[in-house]
Write a protein that holds these residues in place. Structure first.
Motif, mmCIF file in Angstrom:
data_model
loop_
_atom_site.group_PDB
_atom_site.id
_atom_site.type_symbol
_atom_site.label_atom_id
_atom_site.label_comp_id
_atom_site.label_asym_id
_atom_site.label_seq_id
_atom_site.Cartn_x
_atom_site.Cartn_y
_atom_site.Cartn_z
ATOM 1 N N ALA A 1 -4.603 -15.294 -14.412
ATOM 2 C CA ALA A 1 -4.642 -13.511 -13.315
ATOM 3 C C ALA A 1 -3.200 -14.349 -12.385
ATOM 4 N N MET A 2 -2.641 -13.409 -12.772
ATOM 5 C CA MET A 2 -1.046 -13.608 -12.432
ATOM 6 C C MET A 2 -0.109 -12.313 -11.916
ATOM 7 N N GLU A 3 0.144 -12.097 -10.970
ATOM 8 C CA GLU A 3 1.217 -11.758 -9.976
ATOM 9 C C GLU A 3 1.729 -11.877 -8.769
ATOM 10 N N SER A 4 2.908 -10.917 -8.177
ATOM 11 C CA SER A 4 3.450 -10.941 -7.529
ATOM 12 C C SER A 4 2.410 -10.843 -6.063
ATOM 13 N N ARG A 5 2.196 -11.372 -5.040
ATOM 14 C CA ARG A 5 1.478 -11.267 -3.981
ATOM 15 C C ARG A 5 2.198 -11.619 -2.632
ATOM 16 N N PRO A 6 1.860 -10.732 -1.668
ATOM 17 C CA PRO A 6 2.554 -10.510 -0.366
ATOM 18 C C PRO A 6 1.651 -12.438 0.706
ATOM 19 N N MET A 7 2.777 -13.118 1.013
ATOM 20 C CA MET A 7 1.732 -14.028 0.925
ATOM 21 C C MET A 7 1.034 -14.270 2.714
ATOM 22 N N GLU A 8 1.290 -13.310 2.948
ATOM 23 C CA GLU A 8 0.191 -12.750 4.122
ATOM 24 C C GLU A 8 -1.272 -12.361 3.574
ATOM 25 N N ILE A 9 -1.402 -11.792 2.559
ATOM 26 C CA ILE A 9 -2.498 -12.278 2.251
ATOM 27 C C ILE A 9 -3.120 -13.786 1.344
ATOM 28 N N LYS A 10 -2.628 -14.237 1.928
ATOM 29 C CA LYS A 10 -3.168 -15.932 1.271
ATOM 30 C C LYS A 10 -4.786 -15.937 1.587
ATOM 31 N N PRO A 11 -4.125 -16.394 3.545
ATOM 32 C CA PRO A 11 -3.264 -15.772 4.046
ATOM 33 C C PRO A 11 -2.181 -16.999 4.968
ATOM 34 N N PHE A 12 -0.813 -17.090 4.608
ATOM 35 C CA PHE A 12 -0.047 -17.285 5.366
ATOM 36 C C PHE A 12 0.722 -16.202 6.419
ATOM 37 N N PHE A 13 0.410 -16.777 7.528
ATOM 38 C CA PHE A 13 1.085 -15.932 8.529
ATOM 39 C C PHE A 13 2.183 -16.242 8.865
ATOM 40 N N HIS A 14 2.412 -18.045 8.589
ATOM 41 C CA HIS A 14 4.226 -18.791 9.832
ATOM 42 C C HIS A 14 4.089 -18.739 8.750
ATOM 43 N N PHE A 15 4.514 -19.386 7.116
ATOM 44 C CA PHE A 15 4.916 -19.456 6.359
ATOM 45 C C PHE A 15 5.806 -17.843 5.027
ATOM 46 N N LEU A 16 7.305 -18.060 5.619
ATOM 47 C CA LEU A 16 8.027 -16.345 5.086
ATOM 48 C C LEU A 16 7.078 -15.249 4.636
ATOM 49 N N PRO A 17 7.017 -14.826 6.304
ATOM 50 C CA PRO A 17 6.183 -13.855 6.595
ATOM 51 C C PRO A 17 7.053 -12.431 5.641
ATOM 52 N N GLY A 18 6.456 -11.815 5.465
ATOM 53 C CA GLY A 18 7.061 -10.158 5.294
ATOM 54 C C GLY A 18 7.829 -11.095 3.695
ATOM 55 N N LYS A 19 7.400 -12.285 2.912
ATOM 56 C CA LYS A 19 7.891 -12.226 1.437
ATOM 57 C C LYS A 19 7.013 -12.341 0.769
ATOM 58 N N THR A 20 6.646 -12.877 -0.888
ATOM 59 C CA THR A 20 5.939 -12.196 -1.654
ATOM 60 C C THR A 20 6.448 -13.795 -2.566
ATOM 61 N N ALA A 21 4.800 -13.855 -3.614
ATOM 62 C CA ALA A 21 4.619 -15.228 -4.011
ATOM 63 C C ALA A 21 3.973 -14.882 -5.391
ATOM 64 N N ILE A 22 4.766 -15.021 -6.618
ATOM 65 C CA ILE A 22 3.669 -15.263 -7.497
ATOM 66 C C ILE A 22 2.278 -16.398 -7.554
ATOM 67 N N THR A 23 1.448 -15.151 -7.691
ATOM 68 C CA THR A 23 0.179 -15.646 -7.419
ATOM 69 C C THR A 23 -0.627 -16.034 -8.795
ATOM 70 N N PHE A 24 -1.251 -16.658 -8.675
ATOM 71 C CA PHE A 24 -1.519 -17.495 -10.695
ATOM 72 C C PHE A 24 -3.254 -18.353 -10.234
ATOM 73 N N SER A 25 -3.994 -17.981 -11.179
ATOM 74 C CA SER A 25 -5.290 -18.661 -10.903
ATOM 75 C C SER A 25 -5.475 -18.901 -12.867
ATOM 76 N N THR A 26 -7.035 -19.945 -12.776
ATOM 77 C CA THR A 26 -7.428 -20.199 -13.409
ATOM 78 C C THR A 26 -8.593 -19.879 -13.577
ATOM 79 N N TYR A 27 -9.599 -20.881 -14.009
ATOM 80 C CA TYR A 27 -11.134 -20.292 -13.731
ATOM 81 C C TYR A 27 -11.984 -22.058 -13.765
ATOM 82 N N SER A 28 -13.152 -21.063 -13.482
ATOM 83 C CA SER A 28 -14.341 -22.179 -12.473
ATOM 84 C C SER A 28 -13.873 -22.138 -11.069
ATOM 85 N N CYS A 29 -14.243 -23.657 -10.789
ATOM 86 C CA CYS A 29 -14.415 -24.097 -9.634
ATOM 87 C C CYS A 29 -15.442 -25.125 -9.016
ATOM 88 N N ASN A 30 -14.816 -26.310 -7.690
ATOM 89 C CA ASN A 30 -15.763 -27.505 -8.068
ATOM 90 C C ASN A 30 -16.812 -27.428 -7.025
#
Length: 333
Positions: free
Chosen positions: A53-82
């Motif tokens: 998956a890949m899309e532009s999302r708010p920093m607050e949704i991560k959540p990052f409340f103290h790192f570039l609040p109000g801005k967005t990041a290109i957010t992406f992922s792969t599969y599986s987990c450890n």
């Protein structure tokens, strides 16, 4: 199939040094993450550019409340987990093994999409970003050269070796999920001390850090469990590092009812009383504890609603009223 990094050979086996499982793999074996395997005596990864998956999302949704609040990041992922959390909110990708055949999304493509969307950062999220290790080592320097910051949202199970390499490549900020004590981690196949070590290491390396704890109904939302999280947050992260208590909703194998809001409010009260300067509530839109308040004078500094920033009252990264320096990275406009 891409060559893996962070490993060493012991006898006829390959020992993966990416996360705290330290999988010992012989020819044909896959690691616990099902993303790294041994072929012809060498380790490979199936997640390099294998983007789910890949899309532009708010920093607050991560959540990052103290790192570039109000801005967005290109957010992406792969599969599986450890890890294997039975309440996983993103189980549709974290419980799926990486496809053996796929089209590689090049790091340059991620950076270009970020610039097109007007994002200020990259963010590996949704599933565990450690599985994108080799990809991030290539992506982060490229993103930084184009003026972007680099962030991850992690379960914190990566080794200090892996974390140091990510920081050297350009990692600026990370959000770490601290689930609770070993009683909780037994359900996920991990140990709490390893996540605490990651938090401590990130702090020492100068990475912007925020910690999140999903409070799950009748599992880790009691007062003793909350106090364990708060005490260890203060010990390994520090009073100035933001702590987010997030409301759980039924997902994957867990069918317990959503966390009572009053229990989350109680957790926040405990954390504030013990000295954590910035404590937040998650998944409760419109709650007063979505906002940032000055820990010195109590002034409202950042007003939020859900993942939206409505107002920022900072002056050069300080409280506009009393002048206290506020932890974080802020772009004031």
């Amino acid at each position: 199939m891409h060559p893996a990094r962070a490993w060493r050979r012991v006898g006829n086996k390959v020992v993966c040094q990416l996360c705290y499982h330290f999988c010992r793999l012989k020819e044909g074996d896959f690691g616990k993450c099902n993303a790294r395997f041994v072929k012809d005596g060498k380790p490979y990864t199936l997640t390099y550019g294998n983007i789910s998956a890949m899309e532009s999302r708010p920093m607050e949704i991560k959540p990052f409340f103290h790192f570039l609040p109000g801005k967005t990041a290109i957010t992406f992922s792969t599969y599986s987990c450890n890890l294997d959390c039975p309440w996983c909110q993103n189980w549709h990708i974290s419980k799926r093994n990486p496809p053996m055949s796929y089209s590689v999304v090049k790091p340059e493509e991620v950076v270009e999409k970020a610039l097109i969307f007007g994002d200020v950062a990259t963010c590996a999220s949704f599933n565990e970003p450690t599985l994108l290790y080799e990809y991030l080592l290539d992506l982060f320097p490229l993103a930084r050269s184009r003026g972007l910051f680099n962030t991850i949202v992690s379960n914190g199970y990566m080794t200090p070796l892996a974390l140091r390499e990510l920081v050297s490549a350009g990692l600026d900020a990370m959000n770490v999920d601290l689930k609770g004590d070993d009683r909780v981690y037994e359900l996920c196949g991990g140990k709490a001390k390893n996540v605490l070590k990651t938090i401590e290491t990130a702090k020492k390396l100068g990475v912007h850090l925020e910690v999140v704890c999903l409070l799950i109904t009748d599992l880790n939302d009691d007062e003793d469990s909350v106090r364990w999280v708060v005490e260890n947050h203060l010990r390994y992260a520090g009073a100035e590092i933001p702590l987010h208590f997030t409301r759980y909703f039924p997902a994957y194998l867990f069918e317990r009812p959503p966390t009572p809001i009053e229990r989350i409010e109680r957790a926040i009260e405990i954390a504030k009383r013990e000295g954590v300067e910035f404590v937040y509530i998650g998944n409760v839109p419109g709650h007063i504890y979505e906002n940032t308040y000055c820990p010195n004078c109590g002034e409202l500094l950042i007003k939020r609603y859900s993942f939206r920033v409505l107002d920022v009252r900072l002056k050069d990264g300080r409280c506009w009223r009393c002048g206290k320096e506020i932890y974080g990275l802020f772009i004031e406009e």
